[in-house]
Design a protein around this motif. Structure first.
Motif, PDB file in Angstrom:
ATOM      1  N   ARG A 185       0.815  -1.207   0.000  1.00 55.33           N
ATOM      2  CA  ARG A 185       0.000   0.000   0.000  1.00 55.33           C
ATOM      3  C   ARG A 185       0.853   1.263   0.000  1.00 55.33           C
ATOM      4  O   ARG A 185       0.385   2.337  -0.327  1.00 55.33           O
ATOM      5  N   SER A 186       2.103   1.147   0.414  1.00 53.91           N
ATOM      6  CA  SER A 186       2.976   2.319   0.504  1.00 53.91           C
ATOM      7  C   SER A 186       4.422   1.900   0.237  1.00 53.91           C
ATOM      8  O   SER A 186       4.748   0.709   0.254  1.00 53.91           O
ATOM      9  N   ARG A 187       5.284   2.851   0.001  1.00 53.66           N
ATOM     10  CA  ARG A 187       6.692   2.573  -0.273  1.00 53.66           C
ATOM     11  C   ARG A 187       7.388   2.120   0.999  1.00 53.66           C
ATOM     12  O   ARG A 187       7.119   2.624   2.092  1.00 53.66           O
ATOM     13  N   MET A 188       8.295   1.162   0.860  1.00 54.24           N
ATOM     14  CA  MET A 188       9.079   0.722   2.008  1.00 54.24           C
ATOM     15  C   MET A 188      10.232   1.685   2.240  1.00 54.24           C
ATOM     16  O   MET A 188      10.584   2.480   1.355  1.00 54.24           O
ATOM     17  N   SER A 189      10.846   1.612   3.400  1.00 48.94           N
ATOM     18  CA  SER A 189      11.964   2.504   3.713  1.00 48.94           C
ATOM     19  C   SER A 189      13.178   2.154   2.856  1.00 48.94           C
ATOM     20  O   SER A 189      13.333   1.014   2.397  1.00 48.94           O
ATOM     21  N   ILE A 190      14.033   3.130   2.649  1.00 48.57           N
ATOM     22  CA  ILE A 190      15.248   2.907   1.858  1.00 48.57           C
ATOM     23  C   ILE A 190      16.120   1.847   2.511  1.00 48.57           C
ATOM     24  O   ILE A 190      16.691   0.980   1.836  1.00 48.57           O
ATOM     25  N   PHE A 193      14.734  -1.599   1.873  1.00 49.28           N
ATOM     26  CA  PHE A 193      14.918  -1.987   0.477  1.00 49.28           C
ATOM     27  C   PHE A 193      16.366  -2.381   0.208  1.00 49.28           C
ATOM     28  O   PHE A 193      16.640  -3.387  -0.460  1.00 49.28           O
ATOM     29  N   HIS A 194      17.313  -1.588   0.731  1.00 43.44           N
ATOM     30  CA  HIS A 194      18.726  -1.909   0.522  1.00 43.44           C
ATOM     31  C   HIS A 194      19.112  -3.216   1.201  1.00 43.44           C
ATOM     32  O   HIS A 194      19.954  -3.963   0.702  1.00 43.44           O
ATOM     33  N   GLU A 195      18.488  -3.512   2.338  1.00 44.91           N
ATOM     34  CA  GLU A 195      18.758  -4.773   3.034  1.00 44.91           C
ATOM     35  C   GLU A 195      18.323  -5.956   2.170  1.00 44.91           C
ATOM     36  O   GLU A 195      19.030  -6.969   2.062  1.00 44.91           O
ATOM     37  N   ILE A 196      17.165  -5.835   1.536  1.00 49.99           N
ATOM     38  CA  ILE A 196      16.686  -6.905   0.654  1.00 49.99           C
ATOM     39  C   ILE A 196      17.566  -7.011  -0.586  1.00 49.99           C
ATOM     40  O   ILE A 196      17.852  -8.114  -1.073  1.00 49.99           O
ATOM     41  N   GLU A 197      18.023  -5.871  -1.090  1.00 52.00           N
ATOM     42  CA  GLU A 197      18.856  -5.865  -2.296  1.00 52.00           C
ATOM     43  C   GLU A 197      20.140  -6.656  -2.109  1.00 52.00           C
ATOM     44  O   GLU A 197      20.706  -7.166  -3.085  1.00 52.00           O
ATOM     45  N   ARG A 198      20.618  -6.765  -0.875  1.00 59.07           N
ATOM     46  CA  ARG A 198      21.860  -7.503  -0.616  1.00 59.07           C
ATOM     47  C   ARG A 198      21.710  -8.996  -0.905  1.00 59.07           C
ATOM     48  O   ARG A 198      22.695  -9.693  -1.120  1.00 59.07           O
ATOM     49  N   ASP A 199      20.475  -9.472  -0.891  1.00 60.04           N
ATOM     50  CA  ASP A 199      20.209 -10.875  -1.224  1.00 60.04           C
ATOM     51  C   ASP A 199      19.895 -10.939  -2.713  1.00 60.04           C
ATOM     52  O   ASP A 199      18.759 -10.722  -3.142  1.00 60.04           O
ATOM     53  N   ALA A 200      20.918 -11.240  -3.521  1.00 60.79           N
ATOM     54  CA  ALA A 200      20.772 -11.170  -4.978  1.00 60.79           C
ATOM     55  C   ALA A 200      19.709 -12.144  -5.486  1.00 60.79           C
ATOM     56  O   ALA A 200      18.949 -11.810  -6.405  1.00 60.79           O
ATOM     57  N   GLU A 201      19.651 -13.347  -4.914  1.00 55.21           N
ATOM     58  CA  GLU A 201      18.672 -14.335  -5.382  1.00 55.21           C
ATOM     59  C   GLU A 201      17.254 -13.882  -5.093  1.00 55.21           C
ATOM     60  O   GLU A 201      16.366 -13.967  -5.958  1.00 55.21           O
ATOM     61  N   ARG A 202      17.035 -13.387  -3.876  1.00 53.93           N
ATOM     62  CA  ARG A 202      15.701 -12.917  -3.509  1.00 53.93           C
ATOM     63  C   ARG A 202      15.282 -11.734  -4.376  1.00 53.93           C
ATOM     64  O   ARG A 202      14.151 -11.686  -4.872  1.00 53.93           O
ATOM     65  N   GLY A 204      16.450 -10.902  -7.333  1.00 57.14           N
ATOM     66  CA  GLY A 204      16.293 -11.315  -8.721  1.00 57.14           C
ATOM     67  C   GLY A 204      14.937 -11.936  -8.975  1.00 57.14           C
ATOM     68  O   GLY A 204      14.287 -11.669  -9.998  1.00 57.14           O
ATOM     69  N   ARG A 205      14.487 -12.758  -8.037  1.00 58.45           N
ATOM     70  CA  ARG A 205      13.174 -13.392  -8.193  1.00 58.45           C
ATOM     71  C   ARG A 205      12.062 -12.352  -8.111  1.00 58.45           C
ATOM     72  O   ARG A 205      11.097 -12.399  -8.886  1.00 58.45           O
ATOM     73  N   ALA A 206      12.208 -11.397  -7.187  1.00 49.62           N
ATOM     74  CA  ALA A 206      11.181 -10.354  -7.049  1.00 49.62           C
ATOM     75  C   ALA A 206      11.096  -9.502  -8.308  1.00 49.62           C
ATOM     76  O   ALA A 206      10.001  -9.137  -8.757  1.00 49.62           O
ATOM     77  N   ARG A 207      12.242  -9.194  -8.884  1.00 50.01           N
ATOM     78  CA  ARG A 207      12.229  -8.388 -10.103  1.00 50.01           C
ATOM     79  C   ARG A 207      11.706  -9.183 -11.293  1.00 50.01           C
ATOM     80  O   ARG A 207      11.071  -8.613 -12.185  1.00 50.01           O
ATOM     81  N   SER A 208      11.976 -10.483 -11.306  1.00 52.96           N
ATOM     82  CA  SER A 208      11.432 -11.330 -12.363  1.00 52.96           C
ATOM     83  C   SER A 208       9.907 -11.328 -12.328  1.00 52.96           C
ATOM     84  O   SER A 208       9.237 -11.332 -13.367  1.00 52.96           O
ATOM     85  N   ALA A 209       9.347 -11.283 -11.107  1.00 49.24           N
ATOM     86  CA  ALA A 209       7.891 -11.230 -10.937  1.00 49.24           C
ATOM     87  C   ALA A 209       7.363  -9.810 -11.041  1.00 49.24           C
ATOM     88  O   ALA A 209       6.148  -9.593 -10.987  1.00 49.24           O
ATOM     89  N   ARG A 210       8.270  -8.831 -11.159  1.00 48.27           N
ATOM     90  CA  ARG A 210       7.942  -7.416 -11.251  1.00 48.27           C
ATOM     91  C   ARG A 210       7.227  -6.898 -10.008  1.00 48.27           C
ATOM     92  O   ARG A 210       6.320  -6.062 -10.079  1.00 48.27           O
ATOM     93  N   ILE A 211       7.657  -7.434  -8.858  1.00 47.06           N
ATOM     94  CA  ILE A 211       7.148  -6.907  -7.598  1.00 47.06           C
ATOM     95  C   ILE A 211       8.277  -6.288  -6.785  1.00 47.06           C
ATOM     96  O   ILE A 211       8.014  -5.698  -5.733  1.00 47.06           O
ATOM     97  N   GLY A 212       9.530  -6.413  -7.249  1.00 43.30           N
ATOM     98  CA  GLY A 212      10.681  -5.950  -6.493  1.00 43.30           C
ATOM     99  C   GLY A 212      10.923  -4.456  -6.611  1.00 43.30           C
ATOM    100  O   GLY A 212      11.943  -4.003  -7.121  1.00 43.30           O
ATOM    101  N   LYS A 213       9.951  -3.692  -6.132  1.00 47.51           N
ATOM    102  CA  LYS A 213      10.055  -2.232  -6.179  1.00 47.51           C
ATOM    103  C   LYS A 213       9.864  -1.660  -4.788  1.00 47.51           C
ATOM    104  O   LYS A 213       9.140  -2.204  -3.963  1.00 47.51           O
ATOM    105  N   ARG A 214      10.521  -0.562  -4.561  1.00 46.74           N
ATOM    106  CA  ARG A 214      10.405   0.091  -3.269  1.00 46.74           C
ATOM    107  C   ARG A 214       9.049   0.773  -3.137  1.00 46.74           C
ATOM    108  O   ARG A 214       8.446   0.807  -2.094  1.00 46.74           O
TER     109      ARG A 214
END
Length: 214
Positions: A185-190, A193-202, A204-214
């Motif tokens: 419903r709202s943007r997550m904190s920076i 988001f950066h903490e999740i970005e450190r997990d490349a596999e996670r 990558g999968r989120a971006r493949s599903a097009r949900i990996g956005k802040r």
């Protein structure tokens, strides 16, 4: 992420690597798409019929006649809104398919309406991700492609989830029916988001599903 034990009587979560590989899930998605497409085509046919009716009453419309003005009002205001709703439903089904092609189903012990958050364009809901009392996702926007404000109380006793608890995904009734988008419903904190970005596999999968956005 912990996995909740399934009740013995409930449909068992498929072991496939992605949820869309499950025949029951694919069938449920196709049924929903057929219903939306059918309604969309019906609305188009209705619009064409209104156009024909409007042309037959063109003279009356110019004179301000009630029949012609009523048809013009329907054609100009109501029909575009209805078409917009069905196009949105088709886009939502496409988002569901992307998520289901990227994530497997997981059984979750419960999903619930958020007790203190309301939504104008859907249902504010949470999914239980662990065994603790506070192991719920943030409130997210839940929408059914066929009925945007629909809530099935059966999910309070168990649901299937595909996606990422931080970004959202798709939830359904056990068995894969009743597919619904589950979106932030709202943007997550920076920082989050950066903490999740450190997990490349996670990520990558989120971006493949097009949900990996802040």
């Amino acid at each position: 992420m912990t996995h909740d034990p399934q009740p013995p009587h409930a449909p068992q979560v498929p072991l496939s690597k992605c949820a869309f590989d499950d025949p029951g899930t694919r069938a449920a998605w196709r049924r929903a798409r057929r219903r939306v497409v059918g309604r969309f085509i019906g609305c188009l046919i209705f619009s064409l019929a209104l156009l024909v009716l409007l042309s037959l009453h063109a003279t009356e419309t110019k004179k301000g006649g009630p029949a012609g003005l009523g048809v013009a009002l329907l054609l100009g205001l109501v029909v575009p809104c209805v078409l917009y709703v069905y196009i949105g439903s088709l886009l939502r089904l496409r988002r569901i398919r992307r998520v289901l092609r990227s994530y497997p189903w997981e059984f979750r012990a419960a999903a619930r309406k958020h007790p203190h958050v309301s939504e104008s364009y859907g249902v504010a809901a949470q999914v239980k991700m662990g065994n603790g009392d506070d192991d719920w996702t943030p409130a997210m926007l839940l929408r059914n492609p066929l009925r945007w404000n629909h809530w099935d109380t059966a999910m309070e006793s168990g649901a299937w989830f595909a996606g990422d608890p931080a970004f959202g995904g798709v939830i359904a009734l056990p068995g894969g029916s009743g597919l619904m988008t589950f979106e932030r419903r709202s943007r997550m904190s920076i920082d989050e988001f950066h903490e999740i970005e450190r997990d490349a596999e996670r990520m990558g999968r989120a971006r493949s599903a097009r949900i990996g956005k802040r």
